[in-house]
Design a protein around this motif. Structure first.
Motif, PDB file in Angstrom:
ATOM      1  N   THR A   1      50.524 -50.150  20.751  1.00 20.59           N
ATOM      2  CA  THR A   1      51.439 -51.183  20.262  1.00 20.59           C
ATOM      3  C   THR A   1      52.428 -51.577  21.348  1.00 20.59           C
ATOM      4  O   THR A   1      53.089 -50.725  21.935  1.00 20.59           O
TER       5      THR A   1
ATOM      6  N   ARG B   1      51.409 -51.085  13.690  1.00 26.73           N
ATOM      7  CA  ARG B   1      50.856 -50.365  14.841  1.00 26.73           C
ATOM      8  C   ARG B   1      49.480 -50.910  15.200  1.00 26.73           C
ATOM      9  O   ARG B   1      48.730 -51.374  14.333  1.00 26.73           O
TER      10      ARG B   1
ATOM     11  N   VAL C   1      50.440 -54.853  10.643  1.00 25.04           N
ATOM     12  CA  VAL C   1      51.069 -55.666  11.688  1.00 25.04           C
ATOM     13  C   VAL C   1      51.752 -56.884  11.069  1.00 25.04           C
ATOM     14  O   VAL C   1      51.169 -57.621  10.275  1.00 25.04           O
TER      15      VAL C   1
END
Length: 247
Positions: free
Chosen positions: A69, A60, A10
């Motif tokens: 997500t 994700r 992320v």
């Protein structure tokens, strides 16, 4: 053991600033995971990307293997993800019991059923069980605004667990709480984990609180994961000592 939450690569950028930079970790069922790091290292931004307050720039988020997500907070809530905020979310004019009933209503039914159903949505018994679990019986009918700050923190935590969520994210639960109430909060969170099998993630600056509560700790620095391990492993990690612990 099942993986409840999976965060994979992320990243969150605000213009030219990278607040979260390729963070990955998992949360296993029944685990208490701590996320620590200096101010400005990206912890709260990461939480907001997981919970849908912010859309990640890349990466994700999966809940029980499902890609969530970019889902908004209400959608995450419906899938059993609850949270507390650094700033308390209690309603000061409502009683402790009423706050808990309101928190429970967010997780069930439709707007129509909440408008035309029972006034308490059938949640009084559940609220009273949570009041008992967090040892707030003597305050059940007290306005939340009349509670001490530490008592409000206990109520805030109880509200997050009201609907028996799959996963709870706690943002700075120890902030501003005196030592006595802090001990009560830690004990109740440990009991919720042991007795109800609750899975939760804690962002916190209070190192003693994190190290005595969490089974595993993720250390962040400058938006990245610096280390992951047990509290003992993290305390002994030279990179963590240099970047954060300072001793």
């Amino acid at each position: 053991m099942a993986t409840v939450l999976e965060v994979e690569g992320v990243r969150k950028q605000f213009g030219g600033i990278t607040a979260v930079d390729g963070v990955s970790f998992t949360v296993e069922e029944g685990e208490i995971l701590g996320i620590i790091g200096p101010n400005g290292c990206g912890k709260s931004t990461l939480f907001n990307c997981i919970l849908g307050q912010l859309a990640p720039t890349a990466g994700r988020v999966r809940l029980d293997g499902m890609d969530v997500t970019g889902m908004n907070p209400e959608q995450m809530n419906r899938r059993g993800v609850s949270r507390t905020f650094q700033l308390l979310q209690v309603f000061p004019e409502l009683s402790v019991r009423e706050n808990l009933i309101l928190a429970g209503q967010e997780h069930q039914g439709t707007m129509l059923s909440r408008l035309f159903g029972a006034r308490d949505a059938g949640l009084t018994a559940a609220a009273d069980r949570m009041i008992g679990f967090f040892r707030l019986q003597h305050l059940a009918d007290t306005r939340a605004g009349g509670l001490s700050y530490g008592q409000q923190k206990l109520l805030d935590a109880a509200m997050a667990f009201m609907a028996g969520p799959r996963l709870v994210l706690l943002d700075e639960p120890a902030g501003g709480v005196n030592l006595t109430m802090l001990g009560d909060l830690k004990e109740r969170l440990k009991a919720m984990n042991a007795e109800a099998g609750a899975t939760f993630v804690v962002i916190e600056h209070n190192m003693d609180f994190v190290m005595s509560l969490c089974t595993r700790v993720v250390v962040m620095a400058e938006g990245k994961v610096l280390a992951v391990g047990t509290p003992a492993e993290v305390r002994a990690n030279p990179a963590v000592i240099e970047a954060y612990l300072g001793h």
